[in-house]
Design an enzyme around this catalytic site. Structure first.
Site, PDB file in Angstrom:
ATOM      1  N   ASN A 225      -7.984  -3.426  -6.786  1.00 28.41           N
ATOM      2  CA  ASN A 225      -7.916  -2.328  -5.820  1.00 28.41           C
ATOM      3  C   ASN A 225      -9.296  -1.763  -5.503  1.00 28.41           C
ATOM      4  OD1 ASN A 225      -7.185   0.132  -4.474  1.00 28.41           O
ATOM      5  ND2 ASN A 225      -5.212   0.033  -5.527  1.00 28.41           N
TER       6      ASN A 225
ATOM      7  N   GLN B 265       5.133   1.728  -0.750  1.00 25.53           N
ATOM      8  CA  GLN B 265       5.218   2.709   0.335  1.00 25.53           C
ATOM      9  C   GLN B 265       5.471   1.872   1.589  1.00 25.53           C
ATOM     10  OE1 GLN B 265       3.196   6.462  -1.135  1.00 25.53           O
ATOM     11  NE2 GLN B 265       1.463   5.156  -0.634  1.00 25.53           N
TER      12      GLN B 265
ATOM     13  N   HIS C 131       0.322  -3.875   5.593  1.00 25.88           N
ATOM     14  CA  HIS C 131       0.541  -5.170   4.942  1.00 25.88           C
ATOM     15  C   HIS C 131       1.321  -4.832   3.674  1.00 25.88           C
ATOM     16  CE1 HIS C 131      -1.431  -9.268   3.659  1.00 25.88           C
ATOM     17  NE2 HIS C 131      -0.274  -9.081   3.043  1.00 25.88           N
TER      18      HIS C 131
ATOM     19  N   HIS D 258       2.577  -4.164   0.216  1.00 29.69           N
ATOM     20  CA  HIS D 258       1.876  -4.271  -1.070  1.00 29.69           C
ATOM     21  C   HIS D 258       2.641  -3.497  -2.125  1.00 29.69           C
ATOM     22  CE1 HIS D 258       0.094  -1.005   1.335  1.00 29.69           C
ATOM     23  NE2 HIS D 258      -0.075  -0.330   0.197  1.00 29.69           N
TER      24      HIS D 258
ATOM     25  N   HIS E 193       2.241  -1.622  -5.507  1.00 29.11           N
ATOM     26  CA  HIS E 193       1.278  -1.016  -6.434  1.00 29.11           C
ATOM     27  C   HIS E 193       1.792  -1.233  -7.864  1.00 29.11           C
ATOM     28  CE1 HIS E 193      -0.870   1.670  -3.481  1.00 29.11           C
ATOM     29  NE2 HIS E 193       0.261   1.565  -2.828  1.00 29.11           N
TER      30      HIS E 193
HETATM   31  W1  AMW Z   1      -0.826   2.466   0.647  1.00 23.30           W
HETATM   32  O1  AMW Z   1      -1.333   4.086   0.873  1.00 23.30           O
HETATM   33  O2  AMW Z   1      -0.968   1.670   2.067  1.00 23.30           O
HETATM   34  O3  AMW Z   1       0.610   2.317  -0.218  1.00 23.30           O
HETATM   35  O4  AMW Z   1      -2.014   1.866  -0.441  1.00 23.30           O
HETATM   36  C1  AMW Z   1      -3.152   1.148   0.015  1.00 23.30           C
HETATM   37  C2  AMW Z   1      -3.877   0.660  -1.201  1.00 23.30           C
HETATM   38  O5  AMW Z   1      -4.785  -0.326  -0.781  1.00 23.30           O
HETATM   39  C3  AMW Z   1      -4.684   1.743  -1.907  1.00 23.30           C
HETATM   40  O6  AMW Z   1      -4.455   1.617  -3.308  1.00 23.30           O
HETATM   41  C4  AMW Z   1      -6.128   1.413  -1.525  1.00 23.30           C
HETATM   42  O7  AMW Z   1      -7.040   1.821  -2.523  1.00 23.30           O
HETATM   43  C5  AMW Z   1      -6.032  -0.085  -1.386  1.00 23.30           C
HETATM   44  N1  AMW Z   1      -6.997  -0.741  -0.511  1.00 23.30           N
HETATM   45  C6  AMW Z   1      -7.353  -0.387   0.732  1.00 23.30           C
HETATM   46  N2  AMW Z   1      -8.201  -1.296   1.261  1.00 23.30           N
HETATM   47  C7  AMW Z   1      -8.362  -2.259   0.320  1.00 23.30           C
HETATM   48  C8  AMW Z   1      -9.111  -3.464   0.242  1.00 23.30           C
HETATM   49  N3  AMW Z   1      -9.873  -3.869   1.237  1.00 23.30           N
HETATM   50  N4  AMW Z   1      -9.037  -4.180  -0.882  1.00 23.30           N
HETATM   51  C9  AMW Z   1      -8.256  -3.784  -1.929  1.00 23.30           C
HETATM   52  N5  AMW Z   1      -7.540  -2.661  -1.914  1.00 23.30           N
HETATM   53  C10 AMW Z   1      -7.585  -1.906  -0.811  1.00 23.30           C
END
Ligand code: AMW
Length: 157
Positions: free
Chosen positions: A36, A92, A103, A105, A107
């Site tokens: 992350n 989410q 996209h 994902h 967590h």
């Molecule tokens: W989400 O609020 O869309 O459920 O969570 C987005 C997650 O993606 C966050 O934990 C954020 O820190 C992470 N994130 C955003 N951009 C990147 C990236 N380029 N590479 C890895 N993680 C990312």
């Protein structure tokens, strides 16, 4: 002249973001495990489908099965590696639910007793990710790659 690690090309995207190959710690036929950019707790990683797809319902049944089988495989390895006693596993699904990267994902957050003053604060922190980015700066590719090297080894045994 050494190659600048930050400009290395990746075959994979996370939504609009090109992933650095060093961020990937796990690969299955249809999914990737990535470290992350701005973790909330140590070991906070993401499992994503390889195909860029915004919503869970947009995935095929095969992609969903592969994604959650990947979460199922990674979860105990991460819990053990970070010497934790529990995990928060969260999706989410859609902007109105706090999704900031379009996209799918999952967590995965290693958890331990008392790590947050109020247990549900973890959800507030997940929601606050974009607002939080100013006070929680993005990690460098070097730092993320070092973590991914260690995590890759967990899947070798
Ligand atoms: W989400 O609020 O869309 O459920 O969570 C987005 C997650 O993606 C966050 O934990 C954020 O820190 C992470 N994130 C955003 N951009 C990147 C990236 N380029 N590479 C890895 N993680 C990312």
């Amino acid at each position: 002249m050494p190659l600048d690690i930050s400009v290395e090309l990746s075959a994979w995207q996370f939504g609009p973001h090109a992933l650095h190959p060093g961020q990937v710690f796990f690969e299955s036929p249809l999914s990737l495990g990535i470290v992350n950019l701005r973790p909330i707790v140590p070991g906070h990683v993401l499992m994503i489908p390889k195909r860029v797809c915004a919503r869970l319902a947009d995935l095929s049944a095969e992609e969903v099965a592969d994604l959650f089988a990947s979460v199922h495989r990674a979860a105990p390895l991460l819990e053990n590696h970070y010497n934790c006693s529990a995990l928060s596993i969260a999706v989410q699904d859609g902007a109105d639910a706090g999704q900031t990267v379009p996209h799918v994902h999952v967590h995965i957050l290693p958890r331990r007793r008392g790590d947050f003053e109020r247990n549900d604060e973890v959800h507030e922190r997940l929601d606050a990710i974009s607002a939080d980015s100013a006070c929680r700066p993005s990690r460098s590719i070097g730092e993320m790659s070092e973590e991914a090297v260690v995590l890759r080894r967990l899947f070798q045994s």
